[in-house]
Design a protein around this motif. Structure first.
Motif, PDB file in Angstrom:
ATOM      1  N   SER A   1      52.430 -86.426  11.505  1.00 39.15           N
ATOM      2  CA  SER A   1      53.472 -87.380  11.078  1.00 39.15           C
ATOM      3  C   SER A   1      54.425 -86.812  10.034  1.00 39.15           C
ATOM      4  CB  SER A   1      52.815 -88.650  10.522  1.00 39.15           C
ATOM      5  OG  SER A   1      52.014 -88.337   9.408  1.00 39.15           O
TER       6      SER A   1
ATOM      7  N   GLU B   1      55.032 -89.868  19.709  1.00 36.35           N
ATOM      8  CA  GLU B   1      54.658 -90.605  20.913  1.00 36.35           C
ATOM      9  C   GLU B   1      54.277 -89.656  22.045  1.00 36.35           C
ATOM     10  OE1 GLU B   1      57.860 -93.204  21.873  1.00 36.35           O
ATOM     11  OE2 GLU B   1      57.436 -94.615  20.226  1.00 36.35           O
ATOM     12  N   GLU B   2      54.934 -88.503  22.076  1.00 39.70           N
ATOM     13  CA  GLU B   2      54.635 -87.516  23.114  1.00 39.70           C
ATOM     14  C   GLU B   2      53.250 -86.880  22.923  1.00 39.70           C
ATOM     15  OE1 GLU B   2      57.848 -84.784  22.897  1.00 39.70           O
ATOM     16  OE2 GLU B   2      59.263 -86.073  23.978  1.00 39.70           O
TER      17      GLU B   2
ATOM     18  N   LYS C   1      47.942 -88.234  14.794  1.00 39.02           N
ATOM     19  CA  LYS C   1      49.147 -88.874  14.267  1.00 39.02           C
ATOM     20  C   LYS C   1      49.284 -88.637  12.764  1.00 39.02           C
ATOM     21  CE  LYS C   1      49.950 -92.544  17.624  1.00 39.02           C
ATOM     22  NZ  LYS C   1      50.024 -94.005  17.858  1.00 39.02           N
TER      23      LYS C   1
ATOM     24  N   LYS D   1      47.534 -83.595  29.776  1.00 44.07           N
ATOM     25  CA  LYS D   1      48.511 -84.491  30.410  1.00 44.07           C
ATOM     26  C   LYS D   1      48.622 -84.241  31.916  1.00 44.07           C
ATOM     27  CE  LYS D   1      51.202 -85.438  26.281  1.00 44.07           C
ATOM     28  NZ  LYS D   1      52.499 -85.349  25.591  1.00 44.07           N
TER      29      LYS D   1
ATOM     30  N   GLU E   1      39.999 -92.933  20.083  1.00 37.05           N
ATOM     31  CA  GLU E   1      40.963 -93.503  19.129  1.00 37.05           C
ATOM     32  C   GLU E   1      40.925 -92.759  17.796  1.00 37.05           C
ATOM     33  OE1 GLU E   1      40.261 -96.131  22.350  1.00 37.05           O
ATOM     34  OE2 GLU E   1      38.801 -95.374  20.903  1.00 37.05           O
TER      35      GLU E   1
ATOM     36  N   ASN F   1      50.601 -88.571  22.234  1.00 41.37           N
ATOM     37  CA  ASN F   1      49.569 -89.489  22.722  1.00 41.37           C
ATOM     38  C   ASN F   1      48.961 -88.960  24.013  1.00 41.37           C
ATOM     39  OD1 ASN F   1      49.736 -91.372  20.664  1.00 41.37           O
ATOM     40  ND2 ASN F   1      51.385 -92.520  21.667  1.00 41.37           N
TER      41      ASN F   1
ATOM     42  N   GLN G   1      42.970 -89.602  18.282  1.00 36.05           N
ATOM     43  CA  GLN G   1      44.395 -89.933  18.374  1.00 36.05           C
ATOM     44  C   GLN G   1      44.969 -90.255  16.997  1.00 36.05           C
ATOM     45  OE1 GLN G   1      45.996 -89.530  21.236  1.00 36.05           O
ATOM     46  NE2 GLN G   1      45.228 -90.822  22.879  1.00 36.05           N
ATOM     47  N   LYS G   2      44.204 -91.000  16.193  1.00 36.27           N
ATOM     48  CA  LYS G   2      44.668 -91.375  14.851  1.00 36.27           C
ATOM     49  C   LYS G   2      44.786 -90.154  13.941  1.00 36.27           C
ATOM     50  CE  LYS G   2      43.718 -94.469  10.950  1.00 36.27           C
ATOM     51  NZ  LYS G   2      43.965 -93.434   9.936  1.00 36.27           N
TER      52      LYS G   2
ATOM     53  N   ASP H   1      44.402 -91.969  28.384  1.00 35.99           N
ATOM     54  CA  ASP H   1      42.979 -92.340  28.341  1.00 35.99           C
ATOM     55  C   ASP H   1      42.178 -91.608  29.401  1.00 35.99           C
ATOM     56  OD1 ASP H   1      43.533 -94.069  26.272  1.00 35.99           O
ATOM     57  OD2 ASP H   1      43.749 -95.825  27.560  1.00 35.99           O
TER      58      ASP H   1
END
Length: 259
Positions: A84, A93-94, A80, A250, A73, A96, A76-77, A99
């Motif tokens: 951003s 969103e892409e 962003k 991915k 997390e 992300n 990920q943060k 998990d």
């Protein structure tokens, strides 16, 4: 007798005149002391201000706080926050990551060797089957050349007969590293994101065979900064992730670990 009395009175008057100014002088000498007493108040206020400023420094804050292990997390943060400013909501969103691409993070009880053994128990078999040049099976990313050397020394129990390569800029030219990657089969690469990024740009390093990407996440330098606390390192890490790492994650061919 009268004369003597007059002289006595005269002497008394003269003594009173001479001694009369003395109390006034003593009052005057006390006045500077009253002015001097104001200074400690100023210095105490200044000290309070400096203490408030110091609390904002990362060294003061982290020295008093308990270390917390990094989590997926956290990564990920940070991604962003970094992207951003120049990405749309849909593009964010892409970014992300699933998990499933994250390995178990270090809970601060592991050495590097014990952590790598836990996340990659079949390493011996994996490295024996690796024969592709200009690539590595595992990349360990850290913040400096000195730290990279420390990590290489501390992973002896895990690496065994694996071929390890230093992937940083200090005392090593990028062209030399490109030639070595072309000639040898390398299993493990340990280095800085800036140099790894440069090797990819020059075609010296292909990420497709990469199976594990491990960040030296929790280690702190003398100023108690983690690698991702340093703006220059953080920028290079995210630029590196955009050079094929996102797509590999991915597709679930690449796993990420936070040591």
């Amino acid at each position: 007798m009268e004369a003597s009395d007059g002289e006595g009175r005269g002497d008394t008057e003269m003594m009173q005149q001479e001694t009369a100014p003395v109390p006034a002088l003593s009052k005057k000498t006390k006045q500077p002391k009253e002015c001097f007493l104001i200074k400690p108040k100023e210095t105490s206020e200044d000290a309070t201000k400096t203490r408030k400023r110091r609390k904002k420094k990362i060294t003061d804050v982290l020295a008093k706080s308990e270390p917390k292990p990094g989590t997926p997390e956290d990564l990920q943060k940070l991604m962003k926050d970094y992207f951003s400013s120049n990405r749309s909501v849909i593009e964010l969103e892409e970014l992300n990551l699933p998990d499933s691409c994250f390995l178990k993070a270090n809970d601060l009880t592991h050495s590097l060797s014990s952590y790598l053994k836990e996340i990659c128990p079949k390493w011996v078999k994996l490295r024996k089957n690796h024969s592709e040049k200009k690539s590595v099976l595992m990349l360990i990313i850290c913040g400096s050349a000195v730290r990279a050397l420390e990590l290489i020394r501390s992973m002896t129990a895990f690496r065994g007969d694996s071929k390890v390569m230093k992937l940083f800029a200090k005392h090593i030219k990028v062209q030399e590293q490109v030639k070595l990657l072309e000639k040898r089969v390398v299993h493990l690469g340990v280095g800085t994101p800036g140099r790894i990024k440069e090797l990819i740009k020059q075609g010296g390093l292909n990420l497709n065979p990469l199976k594990f990407l491990v960040f030296d996440w929790n280690w702190r330098d003398q100023k108690l900064r983690r690698m991702m606390d340093i703006p220059e390192i953080r920028k290079e890490v995210f630029e590196l992730l955009e050079m094929g790492v996102f797509s590999l994650c991915k597709s679930e061919s690449l796993k990420l670990g936070l040591f």
